[in-house]
Every structure is written in structure tokens, then in C-alpha cells.
Design a protein around this motif. Sequence first.
Motif, PDB file in Angstrom:
ATOM      1  N   VAL A 481       0.857  -1.187   0.000  1.00 44.53           N
ATOM      2  CA  VAL A 481       0.000   0.000   0.000  1.00 44.53           C
ATOM      3  C   VAL A 481       0.891   1.234   0.000  1.00 44.53           C
ATOM      4  O   VAL A 481       1.902   1.274   0.700  1.00 44.53           O
ATOM      5  N   TYR A 482       0.499   2.260  -0.784  1.00 48.60           N
ATOM      6  CA  TYR A 482       1.351   3.445  -0.921  1.00 48.60           C
ATOM      7  C   TYR A 482       0.461   4.679  -1.119  1.00 48.60           C
ATOM      8  O   TYR A 482       0.283   5.165  -2.236  1.00 48.60           O
ATOM      9  N   PRO A 483      -0.099   5.223  -0.051  1.00 45.43           N
ATOM     10  CA  PRO A 483      -1.026   6.359  -0.188  1.00 45.43           C
ATOM     11  C   PRO A 483      -0.298   7.675  -0.424  1.00 45.43           C
ATOM     12  O   PRO A 483       0.861   7.844  -0.050  1.00 45.43           O
ATOM     13  N   ALA A 484      -1.023   8.627  -1.021  1.00 44.97           N
ATOM     14  CA  ALA A 484      -0.461   9.950  -1.303  1.00 44.97           C
ATOM     15  C   ALA A 484      -1.154  11.059  -0.514  1.00 44.97           C
ATOM     16  O   ALA A 484      -0.646  12.174  -0.473  1.00 44.97           O
ATOM     17  N   PHE A 485      -2.297  10.738   0.125  1.00 42.98           N
ATOM     18  CA  PHE A 485      -3.085  11.762   0.803  1.00 42.98           C
ATOM     19  C   PHE A 485      -3.469  11.302   2.211  1.00 42.98           C
ATOM     20  O   PHE A 485      -3.606  10.098   2.477  1.00 42.98           O
ATOM     21  N   PRO A 486      -3.684  12.251   3.110  1.00 44.28           N
ATOM     22  CA  PRO A 486      -4.055  11.896   4.484  1.00 44.28           C
ATOM     23  C   PRO A 486      -5.331  11.060   4.581  1.00 44.28           C
ATOM     24  O   PRO A 486      -5.374  10.082   5.341  1.00 44.28           O
ATOM     25  N   TYR A 487      -6.365  11.422   3.824  1.00 41.16           N
ATOM     26  CA  TYR A 487      -7.622  10.670   3.880  1.00 41.16           C
ATOM     27  C   TYR A 487      -7.394   9.207   3.511  1.00 41.16           C
ATOM     28  O   TYR A 487      -7.875   8.290   4.203  1.00 41.16           O
ATOM     29  N   ASP A 488      -6.685   8.986   2.442  1.00 44.86           N
ATOM     30  CA  ASP A 488      -6.415   7.618   2.005  1.00 44.86           C
ATOM     31  C   ASP A 488      -5.548   6.881   3.025  1.00 44.86           C
ATOM     32  O   ASP A 488      -5.782   5.708   3.317  1.00 44.86           O
ATOM     33  N   ALA A 489      -4.530   7.562   3.530  1.00 44.15           N
ATOM     34  CA  ALA A 489      -3.591   6.912   4.440  1.00 44.15           C
ATOM     35  C   ALA A 489      -4.303   6.380   5.676  1.00 44.15           C
ATOM     36  O   ALA A 489      -4.062   5.245   6.115  1.00 44.15           O
ATOM     37  N   LYS A 490      -5.180   7.169   6.251  1.00 48.68           N
ATOM     38  CA  LYS A 490      -5.870   6.735   7.467  1.00 48.68           C
ATOM     39  C   LYS A 490      -6.776   5.539   7.205  1.00 48.68           C
ATOM     40  O   LYS A 490      -6.738   4.538   7.926  1.00 48.68           O
ATOM     41  N   GLY A 491      -7.588   5.632   6.172  1.00 48.90           N
ATOM     42  CA  GLY A 491      -8.515   4.539   5.881  1.00 48.90           C
ATOM     43  C   GLY A 491      -7.830   3.279   5.418  1.00 48.90           C
ATOM     44  O   GLY A 491      -8.233   2.162   5.774  1.00 48.90           O
ATOM     45  N   LEU A 492      -6.786   3.418   4.612  1.00 55.24           N
ATOM     46  CA  LEU A 492      -6.059   2.250   4.115  1.00 55.24           C
ATOM     47  C   LEU A 492      -5.252   1.575   5.219  1.00 55.24           C
ATOM     48  O   LEU A 492      -5.116   0.348   5.240  1.00 55.24           O
TER      49      LEU A 492
END
Length: 658
Positions: A481-492
Motif C-alpha cells: 500500500v502506498y497512499p499519497a493523501f491523508p484521507y487515504d492513508a488513514k482509511g487504508l
Amino acid sequence: MDYGKYTLDNGLKLKLYTSMLKPRMIEEKMLILLRQGKISKWFSGIGQEAISVGVAMAMDPKEYILPMHRNLGVFTSRNIPLHRLFSQWQGKASGFTNGRDRSFHFGTQEYKIVGMISHLGPQLGVADGIALAELLKKRKRVTAVFTGEGATSEGDFHEALNIAAVWDLPVLFCIENNGYGLSTPTNEQFKCEHLADKGIGYGMESHIVDGNNILEVYTKIGALCKSIRENPRPVLVEFKTFRMRGHEEASGMKYVPQELLDQWAAKDPLENYVRYLNTENILSAEAEETYKKEILHEIDDNLKLAFAEEEIEADTGKELFSVYKEYDYEEVKPGAIIKNIRLVDAISDGLRQSMERHGNLVILGQDIAEYGGVFKITDGFINTFGKDRVRNTPICESAVVSAAMGLSINGMKAVMEMQFADFVSSGFNPIVNYLAKSHYRWEENANVVIRMPCGGGVAAGPFHSQTNEAWFTKTPGLKVVYPAFPYDAKGLLATAINDPNPVLFFEHKALYRSIYQNVPTDYYTLPLGKASLLKQGEDISVVSYGAGVHWALETLKDNKDIRADLIDLRCLQPLDIEAVFTSVKKTGKLIILQEDSLFGGVASDISALVMENCFEYLDAPVKRVASLETPIPFAKSLEDNYLPKKRFEVALLELLAY
């Protein structure tokens, strides 16, 4: 051998005898079958039965044992049905690995046995994790782990002993010193007189035991286990023994002096013990013959079952389905209350809320407790969750990864923080060879998330700036997993922790405190393997992840006339390739931007997949843009030149003009 000083009842003495006799007779039968070509390989433990049997019988059946390939007596003493063992050795379905691994490379939760992998060392750290779980669950249990004298030279051995000592883990480290590591004698492997001396440097209690004396092994291990259960601590035991046959049968024994073989043959653990039982009138010749006949019938009957079983037929769908433990994604929708926070805050919030949600979740990592981690992700966590669940680790990445696996095996969840993603190379082996392969091999999942602070743009040089996701996307069994945004990072992150499979969770350091977003304050999840379409357009498809997404956004902002689909992959394994296909079929052009160097990266696979599946829709060659084929440098001018941000705009315009 001195058997007379051990005051065990005769029934137990006979039980120890039959428990050694069974693996000896099985081995003798296996050697015949090997010569007949009916099995492919055999690692003989003849002459070492007293250790396996003595340790296994001294332990509670609920306590985990992690044996090696010469510990048949552990498996038989735990009463595993012989036909299942025989099927395992023949690669049949009634074994424990569905034909996917051989010999003793398997585990079974039913019998509390966790088998080895060929890399040997990681199982020592796995024992640490299993034992830690026992402590956290407040169960008075011992975990025993075996290793040979050769593997005591591996770094994993020293790392595992150090962790066990620092954390007072109830682990019984059992070294079978059998004289040779394949063909290398002990005097070419270590300088100390006794391997037990290695425990001294770790402040660990150590003992030397005659590994060929079943009563000494059973009595000593029984006493140690009783003591460890009441006073949890690691203990190192060196069993002096000898390997009477080759490392495996094809190796032979020409490198061993005959006088040494003769000397140890005279110390045979079974023959000497039988003489003692005969002399003491505990075992008669008639009873001995009866026992042998009963075991021989058991062996023959179970061999018939194994031989009668059909060979496994390959089923591609079943094979692919078995790589990961099945996971039904649980959607938790976000609430209405939001807060504008940074990426680093979102990750911290997600981790904290997962700790609140999962009482069996443990965080491991260097400097993560009082200090809060080098990026302060876990700042204040020990005040809420305590040091049992937020654990500083020594600098030993390999054993910590293995310990995380052990926690999972014993019913817990683990999040490990690699202080920097670069340091994962020191823990690479257990990730790609243990965590990744366990479910496919014996249906044991790794409920482990490894957090990976990564990436350039912060002038940290070659050892603190790598983005090394491609090391792991290649390995079946791992999720990335490699998120770019805070919203995605928290949920992922929440989903990664819920997922029972091993997840590498990449967090770009340059984005930690530079990227803000409105993020729900409560707990929520996002599905893995689902890309995000950030912008829509007809001209071109732009695909990226991590910091590359923000570079692409900035470039498109500077070129407002470009109508582009911008896809943020968010997750690299599983990969939402269908989102890419759909976009390419619409635009006809594709450019892929990654921070990693070009060759062998994620962009290469995406390009190949698009060429194979969407060729007729393409109006131009697929374009990849990536960092230079060099290590990432330190000086800002060199780092800026290394990273692909500036080159991306040039490539994008060239592709549009094609």
C-alpha cells in the motif's frame, strides 16, 4: 550413560523408550524407501532422538514447539497421524502443505508445531513472538525452538536471543550441537568451547545437556519448563550429540573420521537406553519385540494409506487463491466530523484508533515508545496503551519481523515500524521467505503490517531516501500500500491492520508534514486494490502513486490546457489495473510516473500489462518516467536531478504531441 540417578516411574521410562523407538523405526523405513526411489529426500535424525522426544514430552501439548528437519521425534511425540506425515513427505494432499513444500517445512496449529524454513534463523525470532503473545495473554507457557550448531552463526540467532533476554520471554532455545554443519566441523564454525557460552553475552541462563541421554534430557527440560512458567525468562540449552548420517542422504559421510563415528555410535541414545531398561528388568525381550511389531504395523498401515492416495493434480485457480488468506473487507464509513490535518497526523490517528479497536494489536519498532518514533507517529501512545503493546525494540530488524510473525501465529496482530524503509534490507529475508509464503505453504497467515517511511526530497542521502516498493511487489503473498493523501492513508492503514495478510505500508516522508487534507476524525476503512481517479480528461492517462501524484498534480496545474485522467494507484498489490485499462481505452495514451528508478519498477509492469491488454486502443507508445538509474544522492542539486519531477513535464508534452 548414567540412567540410575533419575527417579522416574517405570511406566514413564517405557513411554520414553517407545517414543524414541517410533521415530527410529520410521527413519529406517524411510531410508529403504529413499533407496527405492519412493521418496525424494531425507534428513536423518538417527542418533538424536533423545533430544526431540525428551523436549516434546517434557512440554505441555498446548505449548508451541518450533522444530528442525532432524526432529521427527517432536512430530511423533505430539501424536500426529503417521499417514499425514508420510503424505507430507510424498507431496500429497493429506499432508500439511498440499504438495507445496517438502519434509518438515510445515506447521500445524492443531499440534502446536511451527516448522522451519530452509533459511533456519527466522524461526528463532518467531519463537520470540509466540512467547511474547503468551506473556501478553498472561498464560504460563514455554515456547521451545530448535536450531543446529551451524545456524548459531547466523545474525537471526543473536538477534532473537537478544530480544528474548531484553524482554524476559519464556523461550527455550535448544541447540542441537551435532558436530557438523553439512560438512563443516564445529571448529571451523565457532571459537568458543561451548555454544552454551553464547548465552552469557545476553545475560541468559545456559545449560549443557547430554543429548543422547533421554532421561537427562527429559528431566532437565521438564525442570526448566516448570521454572520458566513461574519465572518467565529465556534459557539456552546446548545438547551435545552427533549426526550419524549425512546432512541429507545424498551428502554421504566421507568427511567424518571413522573413529569419530565409532565413538558416537557407542553412545547411541536408543541402544544404550534399551540396555539399561533390560538390565533393570523394566523392558523384557518379549515386550521389546511386541513394541517393535506394533510400531512396524502402524508404519506399514499408514504407508499403505499414503501410497494409496492419489497424486495431487494441479489446479491453477486453487493455487492462486491459496497465496493469500481470504479476507472479506469490512467497510466502515467515515463520519461527518472532519479536521484538516497532515499525512503524518492521519497515520497516527489511524494507528491509534486501530489500537483502540483491536486489543490484541501490538506495535513494535525502534524508539517508538517514550520517544514516539523518529517521525512522532506513536507520540503519547504508551500513556494510553502501555509499554506491553507499544514496544521499543533493539536494532535488529530481522528478528523483529520474525517476532511479529510469531505474534500472528499465536493469535495477535502486529504493526512493525521500520524506522526508515531503507532499513528493511536487514529484515528482508523473513518478509519475503516467511511472511509471504506461510499461507501458501501451510495455510498460516501473517497478520502483520510493516510501516515503511520512505522517499526522497528531504536530502537524506542513499540510506534514508529510497522508495523500495518494487522489492516487494514482486513477491507473491505480500500486499503493498502506498497512499499519497491523508484521507487515504488513514482509511487504508485501518484496512491493512484488519487484513490478515502481510502488508507493506509505504509512507512518504516528504509528504508527512507538507500535505494537508480534510479527514474524518473517527475510524473508517477504505478497500485495498482500488485506485482513485483524481482528475478526468480525454487527452491522456497519467498514472502514479506516492509523491509522484503530487508532482503530476503540480504539472497539470501548470498546464491547464491538458485534459488528463489522473489515477492515484494508492495500492500496488493488489493492483487496480482495470482502472488503468478503462482510462487508456478512453484516452489512447498513457504515461506512468514513479519515484523509484526505472528498471524493474511498478511502471514497467503496468506498461507491459497495458501493451498486452490494450494495444489496439493505444495511439502512442506507453511512456515511463522515473528516477535515474543511480542510488539516490544527498546534495540538493544532485537529488533534484535524480528525481523525475522536472523530466515528467517534458515527457508528458512529448507524448501528447506524438
